[in-house]
Design an enzyme around this catalytic site. Structure first.
Site, PDB file in Angstrom:
ATOM      1  N   ASP A   1      23.941 -10.985   4.405  1.00 17.18           N
ATOM      2  CA  ASP A   1      24.277 -11.900   3.350  1.00 17.18           C
ATOM      3  C   ASP A   1      25.667 -11.941   2.906  1.00 17.18           C
ATOM      4  OD1 ASP A   1      23.578 -13.590   0.813  1.00 17.18           O
ATOM      5  OD2 ASP A   1      24.125 -11.744  -0.282  1.00 17.18           O
TER       6      ASP A   1
ATOM      7  N   MET B   1       8.598   4.797   5.318  1.00 18.26           N
ATOM      8  CA  MET B   1       8.681   3.356   4.761  1.00 18.26           C
ATOM      9  C   MET B   1      10.050   3.141   3.802  1.00 18.26           C
ATOM     10  SD  MET B   1       6.507   1.816   6.221  1.00 18.26           S
ATOM     11  CE  MET B   1       6.816   0.480   5.585  1.00 18.26           C
ATOM     12  N   GLU B   2      10.229   4.321   3.091  1.00 13.98           N
ATOM     13  CA  GLU B   2      11.524   4.064   2.196  1.00 13.98           C
ATOM     14  C   GLU B   2      12.759   4.122   3.107  1.00 13.98           C
ATOM     15  OE1 GLU B   2       8.121   5.194  -0.270  1.00 13.98           O
ATOM     16  OE2 GLU B   2       8.772   5.875   1.838  1.00 13.98           O
TER      17      GLU B   2
ATOM     18  N   LEU C   1       0.846  -1.324   0.102  1.00 15.93           N
ATOM     19  CA  LEU C   1       0.087  -0.110  -0.052  1.00 15.93           C
ATOM     20  C   LEU C   1       0.771   1.172  -0.294  1.00 15.93           C
ATOM     21  CD1 LEU C   1      -2.823  -1.222   2.366  1.00 15.93           C
ATOM     22  CD2 LEU C   1      -2.738  -1.366  -0.170  1.00 15.93           C
ATOM     23  N   CYS C   2       2.063   1.197  -0.277  1.00 16.64           N
ATOM     24  CA  CYS C   2       2.949   2.336  -0.305  1.00 16.64           C
ATOM     25  C   CYS C   2       2.784   2.921  -1.767  1.00 16.64           C
ATOM     26  CB  CYS C   2       4.645   1.907  -0.164  1.00 16.64           C
ATOM     27  SG  CYS C   2       4.861   1.815   1.584  1.00 16.64           S
ATOM     28  N   HIS C   3       2.813   4.244  -1.659  1.00 20.79           N
ATOM     29  CA  HIS C   3       2.744   5.149  -3.023  1.00 20.79           C
ATOM     30  C   HIS C   3       4.264   5.128  -3.587  1.00 20.79           C
ATOM     31  CE1 HIS C   3      -0.592   6.541  -0.734  1.00 20.79           C
ATOM     32  NE2 HIS C   3      -1.190   6.900  -1.910  1.00 20.79           N
TER      33      HIS C   3
END
Length: 162
Positions: free
Chosen positions: A129, A114-115, A76-78
């Protein structure tokens, strides 16, 4: 703090928030993460002897790329026109491990928390990793928004953020 969750409609169905009527403003967010590891593993990072190469450089690029792909990962992120992504990775012998901060900027109708969180998280995953061949017991943590600025809700600064 609002009781209403903005990503749900009146019937409780998930939705993408309509930000079309919000003003375009400068927005910034920063987030953190860390990777705890054995001192011997951290030495490979600081001495540049990890088999896969430059751990911090690769993780920095991964974090930057992740911020740009946030809307592909979080349903739901733009998608946003990001104007800056900076990812900083610092070896910390007291942890022991690597501390990560990510800063993201845009000029838009919604924030970039969020970014920033995605950039910090993916940078941490990349550190893991790059080093998992020598230590599988590493631990990722500390994922949090440190600061956000812009928009209707104004400025937020995490109390324990420096």
């Amino acid at each position: 703090m609002s009781d209403r969750l903005t990503h749900f409609d009146a019937e409780g169905r998930a939705l993408m928030v309509d930000v079309g009527d919000k003003p375009v403003t400068a927005r910034t967010a920063s987030a953190s993460a860390h990777v705890v590891m054995l001192p011997e593993t951290l030495a490979r990072v600081t001495e540049g002897t990890a088999k896969k190469g430059d751990v911090l450089g690769v993780a920095r690029l991964a974090g930057i790329m992740a911020a740009k792909k946030c809307s592909d990962l979080i349903p739901l992120c733009h998608p946003l026109p990001i104007t800056k992504v900076a990812v900083d990775l610092q070896p910390d012998p007291d942890l022991p491990g690597v501390r990560i901060t990510a800063e993201v900027r845009t000029t838009g109708q919604t924030g970039v928390e969020m970014e920033a969180l995605t950039a910090a998280s993916v940078a941490a995953l990349t550190v893991y990793d790059m080093l998992k061949a020598v230590e599988k017991s590493m631990e990722i943590g500390g994922i949090a928004v440190l600061h956000k600025e812009g928009g209707k809700s104004g400025t937020y600064r995490r109390e324990d953020a420096q």
